[in-house]
Design a protein around this motif. Structure first.
Motif, short mmCIF file in Angstrom:
data_model
loop_
_atom_site.label_atom_id
_atom_site.label_comp_id
_atom_site.label_asym_id
_atom_site.label_seq_id
_atom_site.Cartn_x
_atom_site.Cartn_y
_atom_site.Cartn_z
N UNK A 168 17.92 35.74 63.18
CA UNK A 168 16.75 36.58 63.45
C UNK A 168 17.05 38.08 63.37
N UNK A 169 18.25 38.47 63.76
CA UNK A 169 18.57 39.91 63.74
C UNK A 169 18.70 40.46 62.32
N UNK A 170 18.76 39.58 61.33
CA UNK A 170 18.85 40.02 59.93
C UNK A 170 17.50 39.97 59.22
N UNK A 171 16.43 39.89 59.99
CA UNK A 171 15.08 39.77 59.43
C UNK A 171 14.79 40.86 58.40
N UNK A 172 15.05 42.13 58.77
CA UNK A 172 14.72 43.25 57.87
C UNK A 172 15.54 43.17 56.59
N UNK A 173 16.81 42.86 56.70
CA UNK A 173 17.68 42.76 55.52
C UNK A 173 17.23 41.63 54.60
N UNK A 174 16.90 40.47 55.18
CA UNK A 174 16.48 39.33 54.37
C UNK A 174 15.18 39.63 53.65
N UNK A 175 14.23 40.25 54.33
CA UNK A 175 12.96 40.57 53.68
C UNK A 175 13.13 41.62 52.59
N UNK A 176 13.98 42.60 52.83
CA UNK A 176 14.21 43.61 51.80
C UNK A 176 14.82 42.98 50.55
N UNK A 177 15.84 42.17 50.73
CA UNK A 177 16.50 41.55 49.59
C UNK A 177 15.60 40.56 48.87
N UNK A 178 14.91 39.71 49.62
CA UNK A 178 14.16 38.62 49.00
C UNK A 178 12.75 39.03 48.58
N UNK A 179 11.99 39.59 49.48
CA UNK A 179 10.59 39.91 49.19
C UNK A 179 10.48 41.19 48.37
N UNK A 180 11.08 42.26 48.85
CA UNK A 180 11.03 43.51 48.09
C UNK A 180 11.76 43.34 46.76
N UNK A 181 12.89 42.63 46.78
CA UNK A 181 13.64 42.41 45.54
C UNK A 181 12.82 41.65 44.50
N UNK A 182 12.11 40.62 44.92
CA UNK A 182 11.27 39.86 43.99
C UNK A 182 10.12 40.72 43.48
N UNK A 183 9.51 41.50 44.37
CA UNK A 183 8.41 42.38 43.95
C UNK A 183 8.89 43.36 42.87
N UNK A 184 10.05 43.94 43.09
CA UNK A 184 10.54 44.94 42.12
C UNK A 184 11.01 44.29 40.83
N UNK A 185 11.52 43.06 40.92
CA UNK A 185 11.86 42.34 39.70
C UNK A 185 10.61 42.08 38.87
N UNK A 186 9.55 41.62 39.52
CA UNK A 186 8.31 41.35 38.80
C UNK A 186 7.74 42.62 38.18
N UNK A 187 7.86 43.74 38.89
CA UNK A 187 7.39 45.02 38.34
C UNK A 187 8.22 45.44 37.14
N UNK A 188 9.53 45.22 37.22
CA UNK A 188 10.41 45.61 36.12
C UNK A 188 10.14 44.80 34.87
N UNK A 189 10.00 43.49 35.01
CA UNK A 189 9.81 42.67 33.80
C UNK A 189 8.41 42.87 33.21
N UNK A 190 7.49 43.42 34.02
CA UNK A 190 6.16 43.70 33.49
C UNK A 190 6.20 44.82 32.46
N UNK A 191 7.29 45.61 32.44
CA UNK A 191 7.44 46.68 31.46
C UNK A 191 8.06 46.18 30.16
#
Length: 206
Positions: free
Chosen positions: A112-135
């Motif tokens: 639980x204490x790694x919640x912010x790290x996990x969300x940054x890596x997984x959720x933000x990382x996936x969002x930015x990957x999708x944005x990158x490949x859209x280019x």
């Protein structure tokens, strides 16, 4: 010829996927996103991971010919400037309809204490990957590695649909559910074919 763009290539699953892909046909190629401070470090990290995976699959190591079909893309999934790489754009631009994307990079912590790290890596990382490949030109498909544990606290028969469970047991499960929803919504809007894989526990060759 089939081409694979891979995240998480230096991890256990990603390295085995890359090794299997390269061994399946002498025309298959891989472009792998690898986090490192320098291009040489990225190349070395990827080569070490592939060597271990090849060994696990009964081969001494990847051959020079197999390594010649691998493009190392140095970059961090959270910082999508890697999508501007001239080498990647040249690789991607040649018949993009043959490219399969496999997104296997993830933070796996259940604490639980790694919640912010996990969300940054997984959720933000996936969002930015999708944005990158859209280019980039549209690929054949986007394949997202999730987990069977997006079922959360549900029991009984769990269907394939993306459904909100009553609750999750840890931040990893909830982050992967958020990623699945994002992949469905973003790529559904763009018309890019997508798949979600939900492994449970991954083990290696005996």
């Amino acid at each position: 010829m089939s081409r694979l763009f891979l995240t998480g290539a230096t991890g256990f699953l990603g390295s085995h996927v890359a090794a299997t892909w390269l061994r399946a046909s002498d025309t298959n190629t891989v472009a792998a996103l690898v986090r490192a401070d320098t291009a040489d470090e990225a190349d070395n990290r990827l080569k070490r991971s592939l060597t271990i995976a090849f060994h696990d699959q009964g081969e001494a190591s990847p051959t020079a010919e197999q390594l010649s079909r691998v493009l190392t893309v140095r970059g961090d999934i959270l910082h999508p400037s890697w999508a501007e790489s001239a080498a990647l754009r040249a690789w991607w631009g040649a018949e993009p309809e043959e490219i399969e994307i496999l997104h296997s990079a993830a933070a796996l912590s259940l604490a639980p204490e790694n919640h912010a790290f996990v969300y940054e890596a997984n959720v933000t990382g996936t969002r930015r990957l999708l944005s990158a490949i859209a280019t980039l030109p549209s690929p054949a498909a986007f394949n997202h590695v999730s987990t069977a544990y997006v079922a959360g606290s549900r029991d009984g028969v769990i269907r394939e649909e993306i459904v909100d469970p009553p609750e999750f047991n840890n931040p990893y499960e909830s982050s992967k559910h958020a990623c699945e929803t994002m992949v469905r919504d973003v790529l559904g809007d763009h018309g890019t074919p997508w798949r979600i894989f939900r492994p449970s526990i991954i083990i290696g060759h005996s």
